[in-house]
Design an enzyme around this catalytic site. Structure first.
Site, PDB file in Angstrom:
ATOM      1  N   LEU A  75      39.991   5.671  16.413  1.00  0.00           N
ATOM      2  CA  LEU A  75      39.402   6.867  15.807  1.00  0.00           C
ATOM      3  C   LEU A  75      40.463   7.933  15.588  1.00  0.00           C
ATOM      4  CD1 LEU A  75      36.114   7.281  17.909  1.00  0.00           C
ATOM      5  CD2 LEU A  75      36.345   6.269  15.637  1.00  0.00           C
ATOM      6  N   GLU A  76      40.655   8.305  14.333  1.00  0.00           N
ATOM      7  CA  GLU A  76      41.514   9.452  14.002  1.00  0.00           C
ATOM      8  C   GLU A  76      40.605  10.500  13.400  1.00  0.00           C
ATOM      9  OE1 GLU A  76      43.151  12.263  12.355  1.00  0.00           O
ATOM     10  OE2 GLU A  76      43.495  10.869  10.701  1.00  0.00           O
TER      11      GLU A  76
END
Length: 628
Positions: free
Chosen positions: A335-336
């Site tokens: 997850l960015e």
């Protein structure tokens, strides 16, 4: 190879010149020139092999006409992405009952680009299956074949950079410079890193052993996962599409990309280029698939049992939903997410020198950057100086479209482009009004009605300050062209301000003394820090990219990111002819529990005990009890 030739040259010269000893043989030893000749022959064969098997192959993809400056089409007032069958103005007579469409338009001009049929879950699964079928062959390719694809893509991108930049500009409303820096430059950096260092990151490697396992060889093999998914945001349609795709295929995977519905028009072109490159290089283009759908249907990709990893780039709100949906098959997720990146300006900083960097950090891509500078935490001693420079520059920034045509001709130079839509404009204006009511000065801060581009989504470049931690604008990501000035008096206070939000993606520290900047950088709760610079940790693609807290988890970029797209398999084998055998004292059924314990405990003392005397005594006990 170069070092081998240098060595041969050295030996050749040494042999030719002889030495100072009177009894040393003079003249040229024929072994050395023959060896040199042989080495040159190997080098020429190697170079020929590299040229034949690793040189870029040319390919072409027809550029869309809409990327041309001055292109015109149907203007859409207050356009909406969602189109249904009744939208005859956009797609007369071709709509399918019960299906949704995605309306693509230029957010800077409102011009209609295309209307595309949205994928349903059945079609998404078909695309996943196609990628899986192609990956069965692709996973057996070697690094030379994969590098050829990457090298061909790099050459194509460099040769077609203006076209790619204009395609990105048309679909997002950004400027050519923002496209060049954020799309072309960063993608070329990633392609180059994969070419030069990708193999070293995921080729089999030998790991260290121990005294007990000295007769074993321990290896780690990084095997392809299969088919991986990527769900990416709209702010950089070229880079956000190519970055996960090229990493995934270099690791031996197939990949299914779900881009934002806001940029499906441009992403289709960029993905088509990769598919054509694969085809020209002799591989199955189905290895890379593009999913076109709204978030409602994205679970068809996230929860597919064939998807073995998901890279998500977007907001923390949507990221949480993706992570939860992925638990159905325990699919790992990188997850960015969002950021509220601080830039700490220390006392004594050279303000005129660093101001241009800060301006680029805030207003690049009109602030629509995950690692854009959202808070300028500036020491009170230099606050007024920096504010004055920003006020002078920001009020002169011009917004518009680099591809539009006005009554005065083509708009030649603009500093900022459009926002992707106007959905957040009222919210931005409110949070700025609240800051003003709390005592901050606001310069700009309104929706901008462009004189020539009445259908475009523009927001005035904005400056607000002084802001304190209690204000909403100091805590929530604005993702807009807004510079937030936050003064402080002590360095520890600046660090507290920087760490006070739920985010922790990137950061910057500016100051006259690098050692002090580094001390501050180490105290920041984030994934990346640039000292006396902005965002350069992403240009060096050997570094992992990602954040902490609500900015996500996992990393892409660098060896860490590439390895996350593989299955690290440990393999341990016999180093020599010796194989593990079970001593009698441990063989089932045990003859004596006490003797077996004496053997095993003595083995522990021999391997890990402190002092050589203890180890020797333990070794004697091991030898005496092994066959009892």
């Amino acid at each position: 190879m170069d070092r081998l030739i240098d060595l041969m040259n050295h030996q050749f010269l040494t042999s030719s010149l002889g030495n100072d000893s009177d009894d040393s043989p003079q003249g040229l030893d024929p072994v050395y020139p023959l060896t040199l000749f042989f080495a040159i022959g190997i080098w020429l064969v190697y170079e020929r092999y590299q040229k034949l098997h690793n040189s870029p192959l040319p390919f072409s993809v027809a550029a869309p006409q809409a990327a041309e400056p001055g292109w015109e089409s149907l203007p859409i007032k207050n356009p909406s992405l969602r189109s249904h069958i009744e939208n005859e103005e956009i797609m007369p007579g071709v709509a399918l009952p019960g299906r949704e469409y995605i309306t693509c338009f230029d957010p800077a001009t409102g011009l209609h680009l295309a209307t595309i049929l949205a994928d349903d879950e059945e079609l998404i699964e078909t695309k996943v299956q196609s990628a899986a079928k192609a990956q069965k062959t692709w996973k057996h390719t070697d690094f030379t074949q994969r590098r050829r694809v990457i090298r061909s893509l790099l050459k194509w991108l460099v040769d077609n950079q203006e076209t790619c930049a204009r395609v990105a500009c048309r679909d997002t409303g950004k400027t050519l410079i923002d496209a060049s820096l954020g799309e072309i430059l960063t993608t070329c950096a990633k392609l180059e890193w994969l070419l030069n260092h990708g193999e070293a990151a995921i080729r089999p490697e030998v790991r260290s052993g121990s005294l007990m396992m000295c007769y074993k060889r321990s290896e780690v093999h990084y095997e392809p996962l299969g088919v991986v998914g990527a769900i990416v945001s709209w702010n950089y349609p070229l880079h956000n599409a190519w970055s996960p795709i090229i990493a995934s295929i270099f690791a031996g995977n197939g990949v299914v990309l779900k881009c934002s519905e806001n940029v499906i028009w441009s992403t289709s072109y960029f993905v088509e280029a990769i598919q054509e490159c694969l085809r020209v290089c002799g591989h199955d283009a189905d290895l890379v698939q593009l999913v076109c759908c709204y978030p409602d249907q994205a679970n068809g990709l996230i929860q597919s049992p064939k998807i073995k990893h998901i890279t998500f780039i977007g907001s923390d709100t949507v990221g949480r939903k993706v992570a939860m949906a992925a638990t159905k098959h325990l699919t790992p997720v990188t997850l960015e997410l969002g950021g509220k990146d601080p830039a700490i300006i220390l006392p004594g900083a050279d303000i005129p020198k660093i101001a241009p960097t800060l301006l680029r950090g805030v207003y690049q891509n009109m602030g629509q950057n995950c690692i854009g500078i959202e808070r300028i935490i500036v020491h009170s001693s230099v606050y007024d100086e920096l504010w004055s420079i920003f006020e002078d520059r920001v009020t002169k920034l011009r917004v518009g479209s680099v591809l539009a045509k006005s009554s005065e001709g083509f708009i030649a130079t603009v500093d900022g482009g459009a926002m992707i839509n106007n959905e957040r404009f009222r919210g931005l204006e409110k949070v700025l009004d609240d800051a003003e009511q709390a005592g901050a000065q606001v310069i700009g801060g309104k929706e901008y009605n462009h004189v020539y581009l009445e259908n475009g989504y523009f927001f005035t470049p904005t400056l607000v300050g002084p802001v304190d931690r209690s204000m909403e604008i100091a805590n929530h990501e604005v993702f807009a062209p807004i510079a937030v000035f936050m003064p402080y008096d002590k360095v520890e206070e600046a660090i507290e301000i920087a760490n006070s939000t739920k985010y922790g993606l990137g950061a910057s520290v500016f100051g006259p003394h690098q050692d002090v900047c580094i001390k501050v950088a180490k105290k920041l709760e984030c994934g990346m820090v640039a000292v006396n610079d902005f965002g350069v940790f992403y240009i060096n693609q050997d570094l992992p990219f990602g954040g902490v807290k609500a900015s996500g988890y996992g990393r892409f970029g660098g060896p860490e990111g590439l390895r996350s797209l593989t299955n690290p398999k440990a393999i341990i084998i016999d180093r020599w002819w010796i194989q593990t055998s079970i001593p009698k004292v441990l063989d089932y059924p045990l003859r004596s529990l006490w003797t077996s314990w004496e053997f095993s405990s003595s083995l522990v003392r021999f391997l890990y005990g402190y002092g050589w005397r203890e180890r020797i005594r333990a070794l004697i006990t091991v030898a005496n009890t092994a066959n009892k």
